[in-house]
Scaffold this motif. Sequence first.
Motif, PDB file in Angstrom:
ATOM      1  N   GLN A  98       0.790  -1.213  -0.199  1.00  0.00           N
ATOM      2  CA  GLN A  98       0.120  -0.111  -0.015  1.00  0.00           C
ATOM      3  C   GLN A  98       1.211   1.243  -0.374  1.00  0.00           C
ATOM      4  O   GLN A  98       0.687   2.232  -1.070  1.00  0.00           O
ATOM      5  N   ARG A 101       2.270   2.030  -2.842  1.00  0.00           N
ATOM      6  CA  ARG A 101       1.455   2.499  -4.249  1.00  0.00           C
ATOM      7  C   ARG A 101       1.245   3.392  -4.192  1.00  0.00           C
ATOM      8  O   ARG A 101       0.985   4.336  -4.966  1.00  0.00           O
ATOM      9  N   LEU A 102       0.795   4.091  -2.546  1.00  0.00           N
ATOM     10  CA  LEU A 102       0.898   5.621  -2.584  1.00  0.00           C
ATOM     11  C   LEU A 102       2.009   6.494  -2.901  1.00  0.00           C
ATOM     12  O   LEU A 102       1.815   7.603  -3.239  1.00  0.00           O
ATOM     13  N   GLU A 104       3.136   5.616  -5.792  1.00  0.00           N
ATOM     14  CA  GLU A 104       3.379   6.286  -6.850  1.00  0.00           C
ATOM     15  C   GLU A 104       2.315   7.394  -7.163  1.00  0.00           C
ATOM     16  O   GLU A 104       2.297   8.599  -7.959  1.00  0.00           O
ATOM     17  N   CYS A 105       1.184   6.718  -6.399  1.00  0.00           N
ATOM     18  CA  CYS A 105       0.446   8.237  -6.511  1.00  0.00           C
ATOM     19  C   CYS A 105       0.639   9.143  -6.252  1.00  0.00           C
ATOM     20  O   CYS A 105       0.036  10.471  -7.093  1.00  0.00           O
ATOM     21  N   MET A 106       1.361   9.502  -5.344  1.00  0.00           N
ATOM     22  CA  MET A 106       2.059  10.909  -4.820  1.00  0.00           C
ATOM     23  C   MET A 106       3.429  11.416  -6.004  1.00  0.00           C
ATOM     24  O   MET A 106       3.127  12.492  -6.786  1.00  0.00           O
ATOM     25  N   ASP A 107       3.794  10.427  -6.430  1.00  0.00           N
ATOM     26  CA  ASP A 107       4.623  10.888  -7.666  1.00  0.00           C
ATOM     27  C   ASP A 107       3.958  12.163  -9.201  1.00  0.00           C
ATOM     28  O   ASP A 107       4.092  12.463  -9.375  1.00  0.00           O
ATOM     29  N   LEU A 108       2.933  11.377  -9.109  1.00  0.00           N
ATOM     30  CA  LEU A 108       1.935  11.366  -9.834  1.00  0.00           C
ATOM     31  C   LEU A 108       1.063  12.617  -9.682  1.00  0.00           C
ATOM     32  O   LEU A 108       1.342  13.748 -10.455  1.00  0.00           O
ATOM     33  N   ILE A 109       0.271  13.091  -8.901  1.00  0.00           N
ATOM     34  CA  ILE A 109      -0.297  14.051  -8.339  1.00  0.00           C
ATOM     35  C   ILE A 109       0.938  14.999  -7.842  1.00  0.00           C
ATOM     36  O   ILE A 109       1.165  15.895  -8.085  1.00  0.00           O
ATOM     37  N   LYS A 112       1.639  16.204 -11.519  1.00  0.00           N
ATOM     38  CA  LYS A 112       0.130  17.165 -12.098  1.00  0.00           C
ATOM     39  C   LYS A 112       0.233  19.072 -11.213  1.00  0.00           C
ATOM     40  O   LYS A 112      -0.216  19.489 -11.606  1.00  0.00           O
ATOM     41  N   PRO A 132      -1.738  11.691 -17.533  1.00  0.00           N
ATOM     42  CA  PRO A 132       0.114  11.460 -17.105  1.00  0.00           C
ATOM     43  C   PRO A 132       0.624  13.027 -17.095  1.00  0.00           C
ATOM     44  O   PRO A 132       1.440  12.874 -16.504  1.00  0.00           O
TER      45      PRO A 132
END
Length: 137
Positions: A98, A101-102, A104-109, A112, A132
């Motif tokens: 988890q 995965r978080l 990875e989410c933080m990297d994408l956000i 952005k 992306p």
Amino acid sequence: MTELSIGDVARRTGLSVHALRFYEREGILTTPVRRNSGGRRLYGEEHVDWLTLCTFLRASGMPLPEIRRYTELVREGRGNEAERLELMRRHQELLARQIARLGECMDLISHKVRVYEDIVSAADPGYECVGPGPVQD
């Protein structure tokens, strides 16, 4: 021995009175809650410590049936440490996945946020950010 009311325990653990009663009914406490002559629950420090641990386990995503199983193992006493270890290792592995995965989410956000910061600072309304990365019309 410290005697704490259900309200005291609720304040100290951050759990609601309803949640404390639920945990008791569900067998999530390692020792029974005593009652005074008027039938009111009397908790001890050991209950606060255990409930605090359970709160962390729940906050980390451990399902209630697993917490109940862990509680049963602790209640049984010594001799089942290998099973307790396996239960905790499984949960640790789940948390590690988890957290990855978080990340990875933080990297994408974060990407952005940088894109939008660049757009806002450049005041260029020609950019639309979809997917992306930035997309220009």
